[in-house]
Design an enzyme around this catalytic site. Structure first.
Site, mmCIF file in Angstrom:
data_model
loop_
_atom_site.group_PDB
_atom_site.id
_atom_site.type_symbol
_atom_site.label_atom_id
_atom_site.label_comp_id
_atom_site.label_asym_id
_atom_site.label_seq_id
_atom_site.Cartn_x
_atom_site.Cartn_y
_atom_site.Cartn_z
ATOM 1 N N GLU A 41 0.751 -1.338 0.090
ATOM 2 C CA GLU A 41 0.380 -0.536 -0.041
ATOM 3 C C GLU A 41 1.098 0.999 -0.180
ATOM 4 O O GLU A 41 2.189 1.396 0.677
ATOM 5 C CB GLU A 41 -0.999 0.084 0.972
ATOM 6 C CG GLU A 41 -2.308 1.318 1.113
ATOM 7 C CD GLU A 41 -2.640 1.082 2.436
ATOM 8 O OE1 GLU A 41 -4.475 1.589 2.776
ATOM 9 O OE2 GLU A 41 -2.286 0.417 3.622
ATOM 10 N N LYS A 113 -9.385 1.393 -2.388
ATOM 11 C CA LYS A 113 -10.087 1.256 -1.495
ATOM 12 C C LYS A 113 -11.282 1.192 -0.909
ATOM 13 O O LYS A 113 -11.676 2.718 -0.997
ATOM 14 C CB LYS A 113 -8.859 1.147 -0.260
ATOM 15 C CG LYS A 113 -8.576 0.864 0.656
ATOM 16 C CD LYS A 113 -7.544 1.449 2.302
ATOM 17 C CE LYS A 113 -7.136 0.681 3.511
ATOM 18 N NZ LYS A 113 -6.448 2.053 3.997
ATOM 19 N N CYS A 155 -5.378 -2.993 2.395
ATOM 20 C CA CYS A 155 -4.937 -3.216 3.852
ATOM 21 C C CYS A 155 -5.823 -3.203 4.390
ATOM 22 O O CYS A 155 -6.250 -4.230 5.174
ATOM 23 C CB CYS A 155 -4.275 -1.270 3.957
ATOM 24 S SG CYS A 155 -3.291 -1.559 6.049
#
Length: 273
Positions: A41, A113, A155
């Protein structure tokens, strides 16, 4: 048997320096026989200073980074699964966006994300990702890669089983989980959650991570992992330093595990009341 490389990074506030590390990693991955490079990330820019990061993202050099990565994938023959980089949006916020750059010049696949890391930790760290980033709204699985159908996450998405369930239902063979986990949360949850998601989805988990003390003051956990569908850790790069790790992905293992524990086939809808 496909061979993948994981680039464990200590990214900072200089995008060109971070890009140089990714490009070098891709070349080294190719020399080591890997067909896909996975990066963490925020590979290209890791900066908690929102004003400074915004100015960086507005620069002409920053806007050309995608082309440099696409060219590198083509020139090295290594597909690049860039964990993520911030991409400015018209509303003033940014997307935390993953890119998959194929080596055959096809346009990259992207994933934004979904889940924002808004938390106050017992250590005194406070993060409000939603102040600067717009959450994505789409599940993304790339139909054909050298590791089969590849699901994309980033993440904090790791903590939301519904996303991994959706990728499991799409019969993903592997799921990328690039990360910049904090040290406290990483030490407590990183290994157990990645192993659980691999077991639940009956898929390989490929999780490249940031590591160490960063220029913006944060500290990350490292331990880039590859986990097989049975939950066995095949690669753990440790939590001390950046570097490149390699792992072979035995795709036959997926059907072996799904035959032994057919949880995807046995799944039923849970009543809401």
């Amino acid at each position: 048997m496909p061979r993948v490389a994981l680039l464990q990074m200590n990214s900072g506030i200089d995008p060109q320096a971070n890009l140089t590390a990714v490009l070098a990693g891709a070349r080294e991955a190719g020399e080591g026989g890997a067909q896909i490079l996975f990066t963490p990330e925020m590979s290209i820019l890791l900066d908690a200073n929102r004003k400074r990061a915004g100015a960086t993202m507005a620069s002409a050099d920053y806007l050309g980074i995608g082309d440099a990565l696409a060219d590198c994938a083509r020139d090295t023959g290594v597909n690049i699964a860039l964990g993520s980089m911030p991409v400015p949006l018209p509303d003033g916020k940014a997307a935390n966006r993953a890119f998959y750059f194929p080596a055959d010049r096809i346009a990259p696949t992207t994933y934004d994300k979904m889940h924002m890391f808004d938390v106050d930790l017992a250590t005194g760290e406070s993060w409000r990702e939603s102040n600067a980033y717009q959450p994505g709204g789409h599940v993304v699985a790339i139909e054909e890669t050298l590791v089969g159908r590849l699901g994309l996450t980033i993440c904090y998405d790791l903590r939301f089983p519904a996303l991994f369930d959706a990728l499991g239902q799409r019969r993903c063979d592997a799921i990328a989980v690039p990360a910049a986990f904090t040290r406290p949360t990483g030490a407590a949850h990183w290994h157990v959650m990645l192993r659980a998601r691999a077991i639940e989805a009956s898929a390989f988990i490929i999780a490249s991570a940031q590591v160490g003390s960063h220029e913006d003051g944060r500290e990350t956990y490292g331990h880039s992992l590859v986990v097989d569908p049975w939950g066995e850790v095949l690669l753990d790069m440790g939590g001390e330093a950046p570097g490149l790790g390699f792992c072979e992905i035995d795709l036959a293992r997926i059907e072996e595990v799904r035959a032994q524990v057919p949880s995807l086939a046995n799944r039923r809808e849970i009543p809401k009341s």
